[in-house]
Design a protein around this motif. Structure first.
Motif, short mmCIF file in Angstrom:
data_model
loop_
_atom_site.label_atom_id
_atom_site.label_comp_id
_atom_site.label_asym_id
_atom_site.label_seq_id
_atom_site.Cartn_x
_atom_site.Cartn_y
_atom_site.Cartn_z
N ASP A 38 0.85 -1.19 0.00
CA ASP A 38 0.00 0.00 0.00
C ASP A 38 0.89 1.24 0.00
OD1 ASP A 38 -1.68 2.17 0.60
OD2 ASP A 38 -2.92 0.98 1.96
N ALA A 39 0.78 2.07 -1.02
CA ALA A 39 1.64 3.24 -1.17
C ALA A 39 1.48 4.26 -0.04
CB ALA A 39 1.37 3.92 -2.51
N ALA A 40 0.37 4.26 0.67
CA ALA A 40 0.14 5.21 1.75
C ALA A 40 0.73 4.73 3.08
CB ALA A 40 -1.35 5.47 1.93
N VAL A 41 1.18 3.47 3.13
CA VAL A 41 1.65 2.86 4.38
C VAL A 41 3.18 2.84 4.41
CG1 VAL A 41 1.67 0.73 5.74
CG2 VAL A 41 -0.43 1.49 4.63
N ALA A 42 3.74 3.26 5.55
CA ALA A 42 5.19 3.21 5.73
C ALA A 42 5.62 1.89 6.37
CB ALA A 42 5.65 4.38 6.61
N ALA A 43 4.81 1.34 7.27
CA ALA A 43 5.14 0.08 7.94
C ALA A 43 3.91 -0.48 8.64
CB ALA A 43 6.26 0.28 8.95
N THR A 44 3.92 -1.79 8.83
CA THR A 44 2.89 -2.43 9.64
C THR A 44 3.56 -3.31 10.68
OG1 THR A 44 2.70 -4.30 8.12
CG2 THR A 44 1.14 -2.49 7.81
N TRP A 45 2.92 -3.42 11.82
CA TRP A 45 3.35 -4.27 12.92
C TRP A 45 2.10 -5.02 13.37
CZ3 TRP A 45 8.52 -3.74 14.43
CH2 TRP A 45 9.18 -2.59 13.96
N TYR A 46 2.23 -6.33 13.60
CA TYR A 46 1.04 -7.12 13.91
C TYR A 46 1.32 -8.04 15.09
CZ TYR A 46 -3.09 -10.05 13.16
OH TYR A 46 -4.29 -10.72 13.30
N ASN A 47 0.39 -8.02 16.05
CA ASN A 47 0.39 -8.96 17.16
C ASN A 47 -0.66 -10.01 16.82
OD1 ASN A 47 -1.23 -9.59 19.93
ND2 ASN A 47 0.98 -9.70 20.16
N PRO A 48 -0.22 -11.22 16.43
CA PRO A 48 -1.19 -12.24 16.02
C PRO A 48 -2.10 -12.66 17.17
CG PRO A 48 1.08 -12.98 15.65
CD PRO A 48 1.15 -11.69 16.35
N PRO A 49 -3.29 -13.16 16.85
CA PRO A 49 -4.21 -13.57 17.89
C PRO A 49 -3.66 -14.76 18.70
CG PRO A 49 -5.07 -14.14 15.73
CD PRO A 49 -3.81 -13.37 15.51
N SER A 50 -3.93 -14.72 19.96
CA SER A 50 -3.62 -15.84 20.86
C SER A 50 -4.78 -15.90 21.84
CB SER A 50 -2.26 -15.66 21.53
OG SER A 50 -2.23 -14.43 22.24
N GLU A 51 -4.54 -15.50 23.09
CA GLU A 51 -5.67 -15.43 24.03
C GLU A 51 -6.48 -14.17 23.81
OE1 GLU A 51 -4.33 -14.30 28.24
OE2 GLU A 51 -2.53 -15.16 27.33
N PHE A 52 -5.93 -13.21 23.03
CA PHE A 52 -6.63 -11.98 22.66
C PHE A 52 -6.68 -11.91 21.14
CE2 PHE A 52 -4.65 -11.04 26.77
CZ PHE A 52 -5.76 -10.62 27.49
N PRO A 53 -7.63 -11.15 20.59
CA PRO A 53 -7.66 -10.97 19.12
C PRO A 53 -6.38 -10.29 18.63
CG PRO A 53 -9.70 -10.19 20.13
CD PRO A 53 -8.72 -10.47 21.25
N GLY A 54 -6.08 -10.47 17.36
CA GLY A 54 -4.90 -9.84 16.78
C GLY A 54 -5.03 -8.32 16.80
N ILE A 55 -3.88 -7.65 16.93
CA ILE A 55 -3.84 -6.18 16.96
C ILE A 55 -2.89 -5.72 15.87
CG2 ILE A 55 -3.35 -4.13 18.33
CD1 ILE A 55 -3.62 -5.93 20.85
N CYS A 56 -3.35 -4.80 15.06
CA CYS A 56 -2.54 -4.25 13.97
C CYS A 56 -2.15 -2.81 14.29
CB CYS A 56 -3.33 -4.29 12.67
SG CYS A 56 -2.36 -3.75 11.26
N LEU A 57 -0.87 -2.49 14.10
CA LEU A 57 -0.37 -1.12 14.20
C LEU A 57 0.09 -0.73 12.81
CD1 LEU A 57 0.82 1.48 15.39
CD2 LEU A 57 2.75 0.13 16.22
N THR A 58 -0.54 0.28 12.23
CA THR A 58 -0.20 0.74 10.89
C THR A 58 0.38 2.15 10.98
OG1 THR A 58 -2.03 -0.54 9.98
CG2 THR A 58 -1.06 1.13 8.55
N GLN A 59 1.57 2.32 10.40
CA GLN A 59 2.21 3.64 10.30
C GLN A 59 1.98 4.14 8.87
OE1 GLN A 59 5.99 1.77 12.33
NE2 GLN A 59 6.41 3.82 11.58
N PHE A 60 1.35 5.29 8.76
CA PHE A 60 1.09 5.87 7.45
C PHE A 60 2.18 6.88 7.10
CE2 PHE A 60 -2.97 4.38 9.03
CZ PHE A 60 -3.45 3.67 7.94
N LYS A 61 2.43 7.05 5.81
CA LYS A 61 3.50 7.94 5.36
C LYS A 61 3.26 9.40 5.71
CE LYS A 61 5.41 5.04 1.79
NZ LYS A 61 5.72 4.90 0.37
N ASP A 62 2.02 9.77 6.05
CA ASP A 62 1.75 11.15 6.45
C ASP A 62 2.11 11.40 7.92
OD1 ASP A 62 -0.30 9.93 7.90
OD2 ASP A 62 -1.91 11.04 6.92
N GLY A 63 2.65 10.38 8.61
CA GLY A 63 3.06 10.53 10.00
C GLY A 63 2.01 10.10 11.02
#
Length: 150
Positions: A38-63
């Protein structure tokens, strides 16, 4: 005539400067490592599901940054990367427990320091950094986040 030429030169110089650091849609802040699809995204970080649902952290190029699937109380957020110091700064929405929940820095992968007065976590991140620890969860870099529903 000289005044008009000076004004025109000044306007041209300002227009050139505006294009240097401006955000022209997909241009913007960069992170070391893989380039997301995705051209608007600088990076993604993901905590996969285990005892809790997965959590996504998305860093966008606009800061901006956004949590999906959990940690929504940290939204909205901002991020910055200092390549010279290899430091990723995550400025999160003010949360009273930020400093308390991260007090044991050694337990939070790659966390260098907490700037509680700015609601900011500072991580050591290089091109080969695989994960960061946030709020007791491990977020893996460049792991695709599942599509959001609704």
């Amino acid at each position: 005539m000289i005044k008009r030429m000076a004004a025109a030169t000044c306007i041209a110089a300002l227009a050139g400067c505006a294009g240097l650091g401006g955000n022209n849609g997909t241009a913007g802040m960069q992170m070391p490592g893989k380039t997301p699809a995705d051209a608007a995204v600088a990076a993604t970080w993901y905590n996969p599901p285990s005892e809790f649902p997965g959590i996504c952290l998305t860093q966008f190029k606009d800061g901006s940054l956004r949590f999906d699937g959990g940690f929504a109380f940290f939204n909205p957020g901002r991020w910055a990367y200092d390549g010279a110091a290899s430091e990723l700064r995550l400025q999160l929405a003010p949360t009273p427990s930020l400093e308390l929940s991260h007090a044991q820095i050694v337990q939070h992968m790659n966390l260098l320091r907490i700037e509680a007065d700015r609601s900011t976590l500072v991580y050591g991140v290089k091109a080969d950094t695989k994960a960061i620890g946030l709020g007791g969860f491990v977020f893996y870099r460049d792991t695709p986040c599942p599509a959001q529903r609704g």
